[in-house]
Motif scaffolding. Structure first.
Motif, mmCIF file in Angstrom:
data_model
loop_
_atom_site.group_PDB
_atom_site.id
_atom_site.type_symbol
_atom_site.label_atom_id
_atom_site.label_comp_id
_atom_site.label_asym_id
_atom_site.label_seq_id
_atom_site.Cartn_x
_atom_site.Cartn_y
_atom_site.Cartn_z
ATOM 1 N N VAL A 1 0.861 -1.182 0.000
ATOM 2 C CA VAL A 1 0.000 0.000 0.000
ATOM 3 C C VAL A 1 0.897 1.231 0.000
ATOM 4 C CG1 VAL A 1 -1.814 1.259 1.205
ATOM 5 C CG2 VAL A 1 -1.784 -1.237 1.267
ATOM 6 N N LEU A 2 0.643 2.121 -0.959
ATOM 7 C CA LEU A 2 1.349 3.393 -1.055
ATOM 8 C C LEU A 2 0.321 4.516 -1.034
ATOM 9 C CD1 LEU A 2 3.898 2.567 -3.924
ATOM 10 C CD2 LEU A 2 4.374 2.736 -1.478
ATOM 11 N N PRO A 3 0.731 5.713 -0.627
ATOM 12 C CA PRO A 3 -0.222 6.834 -0.643
ATOM 13 C C PRO A 3 -0.644 7.181 -2.061
ATOM 14 C CG PRO A 3 1.970 7.580 -0.001
ATOM 15 C CD PRO A 3 2.028 6.103 -0.112
ATOM 16 N N LEU A 4 -1.832 7.706 -2.193
ATOM 17 C CA LEU A 4 -2.403 8.057 -3.490
ATOM 18 C C LEU A 4 -1.523 9.047 -4.243
ATOM 19 C CD1 LEU A 4 -4.851 7.487 -5.250
ATOM 20 C CD2 LEU A 4 -6.033 9.346 -4.103
ATOM 21 N N VAL B 1 -11.124 12.867 -7.986
ATOM 22 C CA VAL B 1 -10.264 13.768 -8.765
ATOM 23 C C VAL B 1 -8.791 13.471 -8.489
ATOM 24 C CG1 VAL B 1 -9.619 16.180 -9.142
ATOM 25 C CG2 VAL B 1 -12.018 15.553 -8.910
ATOM 26 N N ALA B 2 -8.439 13.269 -7.238
ATOM 27 C CA ALA B 2 -7.042 12.949 -6.888
ATOM 28 C C ALA B 2 -6.623 11.619 -7.511
ATOM 29 C CB ALA B 2 -6.877 12.909 -5.374
ATOM 30 N N ALA B 3 -7.521 10.633 -7.510
ATOM 31 C CA ALA B 3 -7.215 9.333 -8.100
ATOM 32 C C ALA B 3 -7.035 9.452 -9.613
ATOM 33 C CB ALA B 3 -8.325 8.333 -7.773
ATOM 34 N N ARG B 4 -7.887 10.255 -10.246
ATOM 35 C CA ARG B 4 -7.772 10.486 -11.690
ATOM 36 C C ARG B 4 -6.445 11.156 -12.017
ATOM 37 N NH1 ARG B 4 -8.812 15.098 -14.492
ATOM 38 N NH2 ARG B 4 -9.164 14.878 -16.709
ATOM 39 N N ASN B 5 -6.085 12.160 -11.242
ATOM 40 C CA ASN B 5 -4.820 12.847 -11.455
ATOM 41 C C ASN B 5 -3.633 11.909 -11.258
ATOM 42 O OD1 ASN B 5 -6.203 15.210 -11.976
ATOM 43 N ND2 ASN B 5 -5.928 16.038 -9.911
ATOM 44 N N ALA C 1 -3.622 8.615 -11.699
ATOM 45 C CA ALA C 1 -3.585 7.694 -12.835
ATOM 46 C C ALA C 1 -3.014 8.383 -14.070
ATOM 47 C CB ALA C 1 -4.981 7.153 -13.121
ATOM 48 N N GLN C 2 -3.404 9.635 -14.307
ATOM 49 C CA GLN C 2 -2.881 10.369 -15.454
ATOM 50 C C GLN C 2 -1.393 10.636 -15.308
ATOM 51 O OE1 GLN C 2 -5.513 13.792 -15.668
ATOM 52 N NE2 GLN C 2 -6.662 12.830 -17.338
ATOM 53 N N LEU C 3 -0.947 10.928 -14.103
ATOM 54 C CA LEU C 3 0.468 11.157 -13.845
ATOM 55 C C LEU C 3 1.277 9.887 -14.096
ATOM 56 C CD1 LEU C 3 2.553 13.243 -12.818
ATOM 57 C CD2 LEU C 3 2.108 12.389 -10.523
ATOM 58 N N LEU C 4 0.758 8.754 -13.642
ATOM 59 C CA LEU C 4 1.449 7.477 -13.861
ATOM 60 C C LEU C 4 1.541 7.160 -15.349
ATOM 61 C CD1 LEU C 4 -0.005 5.275 -10.992
ATOM 62 C CD2 LEU C 4 2.366 5.963 -11.274
ATOM 63 N N LYS C 5 0.431 7.240 -16.045
ATOM 64 C CA LYS C 5 0.423 6.931 -17.477
ATOM 65 C C LYS C 5 1.270 7.923 -18.273
ATOM 66 C CE LYS C 5 -1.741 3.132 -17.752
ATOM 67 N NZ LYS C 5 -1.033 1.933 -18.200
ATOM 68 N N GLY C 6 1.254 9.188 -17.865
ATOM 69 C CA GLY C 6 2.037 10.217 -18.546
ATOM 70 C C GLY C 6 3.532 10.038 -18.375
ATOM 71 N N SER C 7 3.927 9.331 -17.310
ATOM 72 C CA SER C 7 5.350 9.100 -17.055
ATOM 73 C C SER C 7 5.861 7.853 -17.782
ATOM 74 C CB SER C 7 5.607 8.975 -15.559
ATOM 75 O OG SER C 7 5.061 7.763 -15.066
ATOM 76 N N GLY C 8 4.980 7.221 -18.570
ATOM 77 C CA GLY C 8 5.391 6.023 -19.305
ATOM 78 C C GLY C 8 5.176 4.729 -18.540
ATOM 79 N N PHE C 9 4.428 4.793 -17.470
ATOM 80 C CA PHE C 9 4.135 3.623 -16.643
ATOM 81 C C PHE C 9 3.302 2.635 -17.453
ATOM 82 C CE2 PHE C 9 1.868 1.583 -13.022
ATOM 83 C CZ PHE C 9 2.976 1.217 -12.269
ATOM 84 N N ALA C 10 3.812 1.425 -17.657
ATOM 85 C CA ALA C 10 3.155 0.454 -18.528
ATOM 86 C C ALA C 10 2.376 -0.626 -17.782
ATOM 87 C CB ALA C 10 4.190 -0.198 -19.449
#
Length: 82
Positions: free
Chosen positions: A32-35, A59-63, A65-74
């Motif tokens: 478990v990691l912080p959101l 909104v925080a969860a959406r942000n 997820a977008q941050l992870l995907k935007g960083s190239g997280f596969a």
């Protein structure tokens, strides 16, 4: 049988197992990691799948997820809404 490493991103006051109650029944490794965890921290955990807890902070969860995907997280991301 292969054991998966599941990372739960949650700001819940509990241990994160309440995100998906059946997680406690599985033999998989759960972290478990912080959101708001940095993408590098999530990637360093080496997960097979990431669960994003959006039950209380959509909104925080959406942000997150977008941050992870935007960083190239596969790694696959699953968002828990209820």
């Amino acid at each position: 049988m292969s054991v998966l490493h599941i990372v739960v991103l949650s700001d819940s006051a509990t241990d994160g197992a309440d995100v998906a109650q059946s997680l406690g029944l599985l033999a998989h490794q759960i972290s478990v990691l912080p959101l708001g965890a940095a993408p590098s921290m999530v990637q360093a955990a080496g997960p097979d799948v990431v669960l994003v807890d959006a039950r209380e902070q959509l909104v925080a969860a959406r942000n997150c997820a977008q941050l992870l995907k935007g960083s190239g997280f596969a790694t696959p991301l699953l968002m828990v809404l209820t």
